[in-house]
Design an enzyme around this catalytic site. Structure first.
Site, short mmCIF file in Angstrom:
data_model
loop_
_atom_site.label_atom_id
_atom_site.label_comp_id
_atom_site.label_asym_id
_atom_site.label_seq_id
_atom_site.Cartn_x
_atom_site.Cartn_y
_atom_site.Cartn_z
N ARG A 1 7.81 9.09 23.02
CA ARG A 1 9.05 8.45 22.55
C ARG A 1 10.20 9.25 23.16
NH1 ARG A 1 11.66 10.68 18.43
NH2 ARG A 1 9.94 11.28 17.07
N HIS B 1 13.55 9.07 16.73
CA HIS B 1 12.63 8.27 15.91
C HIS B 1 13.34 6.97 15.49
CE1 HIS B 1 9.85 7.06 12.81
NE2 HIS B 1 10.86 7.01 11.98
N TYR C 1 14.07 19.34 16.45
CA TYR C 1 12.67 19.72 16.37
C TYR C 1 11.91 19.71 17.70
CZ TYR C 1 12.21 14.61 15.99
OH TYR C 1 12.32 13.25 16.20
C1 LIG Z 1 3.62 4.80 3.74
C2 LIG Z 1 4.85 5.35 4.38
N1 LIG Z 1 5.12 6.67 4.33
C3 LIG Z 1 6.22 7.16 4.92
C4 LIG Z 1 7.10 6.33 5.58
C5 LIG Z 1 8.34 6.90 6.24
N2 LIG Z 1 8.17 6.87 7.70
C6 LIG Z 1 8.70 5.90 8.45
S1 LIG Z 1 8.29 6.05 10.08
C7 LIG Z 1 7.39 7.44 9.78
C8 LIG Z 1 6.69 8.14 10.91
C9 LIG Z 1 5.75 7.26 11.66
O1 LIG Z 1 5.17 7.95 12.74
P1 LIG Z 1 4.13 7.26 13.67
O2 LIG Z 1 3.12 6.54 12.85
O3 LIG Z 1 3.62 8.31 14.61
O4 LIG Z 1 4.96 6.14 14.46
P2 LIG Z 1 6.27 6.31 15.35
O5 LIG Z 1 7.44 6.32 14.43
O6 LIG Z 1 6.14 7.57 16.14
O7 LIG Z 1 6.31 5.11 16.21
C10 LIG Z 1 7.42 7.77 8.42
C11 LIG Z 1 6.75 8.96 7.86
C12 LIG Z 1 6.80 4.95 5.59
N3 LIG Z 1 7.59 4.07 6.22
N4 LIG Z 1 5.67 4.48 5.01
#
Ligand SMILES: Cc1ncc(C[n+]2csc(CCOP(=O)(O)OP(=O)(O)O)c2C)c(N)n1
Length: 362
Positions: A258, A262, A271
């Site tokens: 990415r 985020h 970070y």
């Molecule tokens: C069940 C849940 N826990 C926490 C969140 C908050 N949250 C939103 S995006 C994210 C990180 C996701 O990371 P990843 O799965 O690696 O996908 P990326 O954002 O890197 O595409 C979190 C913790 C959420 N949306 N749903």
């Protein structure tokens, strides 16, 4: 089979187009007609234009939170291109390239990030589930769709998109387990973009790769260079073909990055080191595909300039229209939560109304 040749336990990763735009092994190059290659590259560029404009609109206070796509175009466009119209896609929330490839229109996509729920309503001919914010919940939906297709004897597969962080959710394990047991025609597309907000890969899992997790559930997994559109297409096409033949699910780990934040609420400089980001810029999926097409005489700077200018204008027009007509009434939050407002909601609604009326804002 690629999935056997590139066994994740042997430290292998499928790559066909390297970062200099060279084909690493001609035998692996999938057969895609030239005009389709150009069309796919155009979608990549279009994705980037839409992405950068959205970021700009958000920074100008004209759009709500936005989740940038930059860097992940190839793993999305290459993979979803292996599906047929009748197949199903269950996205998370960062799937701009895949949405566009499947034919979702820009207005719908922008409406979503503008806070208008109509942005979740995609034409029924385009088999895509709505954005899934609860991490990895969409994996179970994808397995359900594939299972239903199997039970009904329909020749349909499903693909679920999720991130590296998504593999730490219970839903991930439940979905893979179910898919393994029932041999559902499902492709699990893990976009390992190295970061789950501020959590790096080594805090996410002690496994060497995400791909190898498939083996615990009784099916195959493959690690693929996610910035290589050919490798992504080839691996997904093979997985789709195997799924159609009744060989069950596949887990594909798209090894990518990415490049942006985020979401627009995040500041990645807190970070991660900029040298890391710069190193990944060299592996840019758009850059290497462009070099390849230029070498083949299918693309040049002039064509690109004209295409990007045309798309920028189109995006601006779509967004201008949304700013004019895409707003939602504030009351909707109260009105459409339930079929009828509950007593507590009624109270809150009255309180909310009074607050704004006192200030002459309503
Ligand atoms: C069940 C849940 N826990 C926490 C969140 C908050 N949250 C939103 S995006 C994210 C990180 C996701 O990371 P990843 O799965 O690696 O996908 P990326 O954002 O890197 O595409 C979190 C913790 C959420 N949306 N749903």
């Amino acid at each position: 089979m690629l999935v056997d040749q590139y066994n994740p336990f042997e430290g292998k990763m499928l790559q066909i187009l390297d970062q200099e735009g060279n084909i690493t092994d001609e035998k692996l190059l999938p057969e895609i007609p030239d005009e389709e290659l150009v069309r796919l590259f155009k979608i990549m560029l279009y994705t980037r234009v839409i992405d950068r404009k959205a970021l700009m609109y958000q920074r100008q206070g004209r759009m709500l939170t936005y989740a940038p796509n930059e860097g992940q175009e190839a793993c999305q466009i290459g993979s979803v291109y292996a599906l047929e119209q009748r197949d199903w896609m269950a996205p998370a929330f960062r799937e701009l390239g895949a949405w566009l490839t499947r034919g979702v229109d820009l207005k719908t996509l922008y409406l979503y990030w503008y806070g208008n729920e109509m942005g979740s309503k995609v034409s029924e001919e385009i088999r895509i589930l709505p954005v899934s914010i609860p991490i990895s919940s969409q994996l179970l939906h994808a397995v359900g769709l594939a299972y239903a297709a199997k039970v009904r004897g329909l020749d349909e597969v499903s693909i679920a998109y999720f991130g590296d962080g998504g593999t730490s959710e219970g839903d991930f394990h439940e979905a893979l387990n179910l898919a393994g047991v029932y041999k559902t025609p499902t492709i699990f597309l893990c976009q390992n973009n190295q970061w789950s907000i501020s959590v790096p890969k080594h805090f996410q899992t002690a496994s060497e790769t995400f791909a190898q997790k498939a083996y615990a559930y009784g099916f195959k997994g493959i690690k693929v260079d996610g910035n290589d559109i050919f490798a992504m297409y080839a691996a997904t096409k093979e997985a789709v073909d195997r799924a159609r033949k009744g060989e069950g699910p596949t887990l594909i780990e798209a090894y990518t990055y990415r490049l942006g934040a985020h979401t627009t609420s995040d500041d990645p400089t807190r970070y991660r080191d900029n040298t890391e980001v710069e190193a990944w810029r060299e592996k840019d999926p758009v850059k290497r595909f462009r070099i390849y097409l230029e070498k083949r005489g299918l693309w040049d700077e002039e064509i690109e300039k004209a295409y990007v200018a045309e798309k920028e204008e189109e995006v601006e027009q779509v967004f201008a229209d949304i700013e004019q007509n895409g707003g939602t009434a504030f009351d909707d939050v109260f009105m459409y939560q339930y079929a009828e407002m509950t007593p507590i909601l009624k109270e809150q609604y009255a309180e909310w109304k009074a607050f704004f009326q006192e200030r002459g804002m309503l």
